[in-house]
Scaffold this motif. Structure first.
Motif: not given
Length: 229
Positions: A7-9, A94-97, A186-188
């Motif tokens: 479940g991480g990106v 959900p939000q990357r970065g 480095g992963w979320k």
């Protein structure tokens, strides 16, 4: 199994993480040396800060997707939408970065730090014994003005840093979103959007050699400034 399988990106590449934590350490050293009147070391740490900031500007144009300014700088509508989500109960989407607000916060922080380094290059201390490498290129009054701006801007940096820390705590305690862990690993952990899976969240990272080249260019520019000023 990779974090993505749990479940991480991938979010922050190694150059961004190193930049972040090296800058934190450097700023702490700059504060300590200024407080203890160790100006010789203070100038050296200032040169290091300038190299780090130059690298971040380069990486913001030629780095990985999440690091690029064009990727995370959004318009007013996106910022207002994020503010509404912050004010509403429950978790954030959900939000990357960087989110829309955080992206502009990065720009503000970079600007105040560049202003701090820039004024330090032209500043002269109270007794005239220590001066920045470019102080001799301006008059005495301009060098003293640079010193006053350097001191005043430090107060602004303290405010910006305090807001940054408060935001991190708000996300952690209120929105239950840990912003520190991704900057370490480095992963979320992220709930994928409908129809999106691991195949739809490529990290967009670029080869590390590019970061090495850009870091060398940044360091070379600062070294040239010191030698040829």
């Amino acid at each position: 199994m990779t974090p993505a399988g749990k479940g991480g990106v991938p979010v922050w590449d190694l150059p961004i993480r190193l930049f972040h934590w090296l800058l934190v350490a450097d700023l702490a050293g700059l504060w300590w040396t200024a407080a203890h009147d160790n100006l010789a070391l203070h100038f050296k740490l200032g040169y290091a800060a300038l190299a780090l900031l130059l690298f971040r500007l380069f990486w913001g144009v030629m780095g990985s997707d999440q690091a690029r300014f064009a990727h995370f700088l959004k318009g007013p509508a996106a910022v207002l939408s994020h503010l509404r989500h912050m004010a509403s109960p429950g978790p954030l989407p959900p939000q990357r970065g960087h989110n829309a607000l955080g992206g502009w916060a990065v720009v503000v922080l970079l600007l105040v730090l560049l202003a701090q380094v820039g004024t330090g290059l032209f500043a002269v201390d109270d007794d005239g014994m220590e001066e920045g490498p470019l102080a001799h290129r301006v008059g005495a009054s301009a060098a003293k003005l640079a010193r006053r701006l350097h001191h005043a801007n430090f107060s602004l940096i303290q405010i910006v840093v305090a807001v940054h820390v408060a935001a991190v705590l708000f996300y952690l305690l209120v929105k239950r979103e840990n912003l520190v862990r991704p900057m370490v690993t480095g992963w979320k952990r992220l709930t994928f959007l409908p129809g999106e899976g691991e195949a739809g969240v490529g990290h967009g990272w670029v080869p590390l050699w590019r970061a090495g080249v850009l870091a060398a260019v940044a360091a070379g520019l600062v070294a040239g400034l010191v030698v040829f000023a």
